[in-house]
Design a protein around this motif. Structure first.
Motif, PDB file in Angstrom:
ATOM      1  N   ASP A   1       0.856  -1.189   0.000  1.00  0.00           N
ATOM      2  CA  ASP A   1       0.000   0.000   0.000  1.00  0.00           C
ATOM      3  C   ASP A   1       0.896   1.245   0.000  1.00  0.00           C
ATOM      4  OD1 ASP A   1      -2.101   1.705   0.138  1.00  0.00           O
ATOM      5  OD2 ASP A   1      -2.374   1.479   2.307  1.00  0.00           O
ATOM      6  N   THR A   2       0.878   1.977  -1.088  1.00  0.00           N
ATOM      7  CA  THR A   2       1.716   3.171  -1.207  1.00  0.00           C
ATOM      8  C   THR A   2       0.903   4.453  -1.143  1.00  0.00           C
ATOM      9  OG1 THR A   2       1.538   3.078  -3.602  1.00  0.00           O
ATOM     10  CG2 THR A   2       3.429   1.957  -2.594  1.00  0.00           C
ATOM     11  N   SER A   3      -0.308   4.398  -0.692  1.00  0.00           N
ATOM     12  CA  SER A   3      -1.178   5.576  -0.695  1.00  0.00           C
ATOM     13  C   SER A   3      -0.706   6.642   0.308  1.00  0.00           C
ATOM     14  CB  SER A   3      -2.621   5.175  -0.396  1.00  0.00           C
ATOM     15  OG  SER A   3      -2.689   4.587   0.882  1.00  0.00           O
ATOM     16  N   THR A   4      -0.007   6.251   1.329  1.00  0.00           N
ATOM     17  CA  THR A   4       0.409   7.234   2.339  1.00  0.00           C
ATOM     18  C   THR A   4       1.837   7.741   2.103  1.00  0.00           C
ATOM     19  OG1 THR A   4       1.176   5.461   3.780  1.00  0.00           O
ATOM     20  CG2 THR A   4      -1.077   6.201   4.087  1.00  0.00           C
ATOM     21  N   TRP A   5       2.498   7.254   1.097  1.00  0.00           N
ATOM     22  CA  TRP A   5       3.889   7.664   0.867  1.00  0.00           C
ATOM     23  C   TRP A   5       4.007   9.141   0.515  1.00  0.00           C
ATOM     24  CZ3 TRP A   5       7.131   3.487  -2.114  1.00  0.00           C
ATOM     25  CH2 TRP A   5       7.203   2.323  -1.329  1.00  0.00           C
ATOM     26  N   PHE A   6       3.084   9.625  -0.303  1.00  0.00           N
ATOM     27  CA  PHE A   6       3.151  11.019  -0.716  1.00  0.00           C
ATOM     28  C   PHE A   6       3.054  11.952   0.487  1.00  0.00           C
ATOM     29  CE2 PHE A   6       1.062  14.937  -2.137  1.00  0.00           C
ATOM     30  CZ  PHE A   6       2.008  15.374  -3.056  1.00  0.00           C
ATOM     31  N   ILE A   7       2.109  11.723   1.336  1.00  0.00           N
ATOM     32  CA  ILE A   7       1.932  12.564   2.531  1.00  0.00           C
ATOM     33  C   ILE A   7       3.142  12.445   3.445  1.00  0.00           C
ATOM     34  CG2 ILE A   7       0.511  12.891   4.594  1.00  0.00           C
ATOM     35  CD1 ILE A   7      -0.817  13.845   2.053  1.00  0.00           C
ATOM     36  N   THR A   8       3.674  11.255   3.597  1.00  0.00           N
ATOM     37  CA  THR A   8       4.832  11.049   4.469  1.00  0.00           C
ATOM     38  C   THR A   8       6.065  11.790   3.937  1.00  0.00           C
ATOM     39  OG1 THR A   8       3.969   8.850   5.014  1.00  0.00           O
ATOM     40  CG2 THR A   8       6.266   9.298   5.539  1.00  0.00           C
TER      41      THR A   8
END
Length: 67
Positions: free
Chosen positions: A5-12
């Motif tokens: 799941d890479t959906s939170t990578w941008f925010i991180t």
């Protein structure tokens, strides 16, 4: 095998970059830098060289009068 799941990578990544930027700004703003140096006017002394006291002239062989 489950999908990553890479959906939170941008925010991180963005939040960590903003945090680092703020930390660097705070670190730099706490530094004290020296004032802009003003030009120092120095008196130049004319040195007396031994070869400046004598009048000398260099004669080239071709500039001598013909004999």
């Amino acid at each position: 095998m489950p999908q990553l799941d890479t959906s939170t990578w941008f925010i991180t990544i963005i939040s960590s970059m903003i945090t680092l930027f703020i930390l660097f700004q705070l670190k730099i703003s706490s530094q004290t830098f020296p004032a802009t140096p003003s030009p120092k006017i120095m008196a130049t002394e004319k040195s007396n060289n031994p070869w400046e006291l004598k009048w000398t002239k260099i004669y080239l062989p071709l500039s001598l009068p013909q004999q």
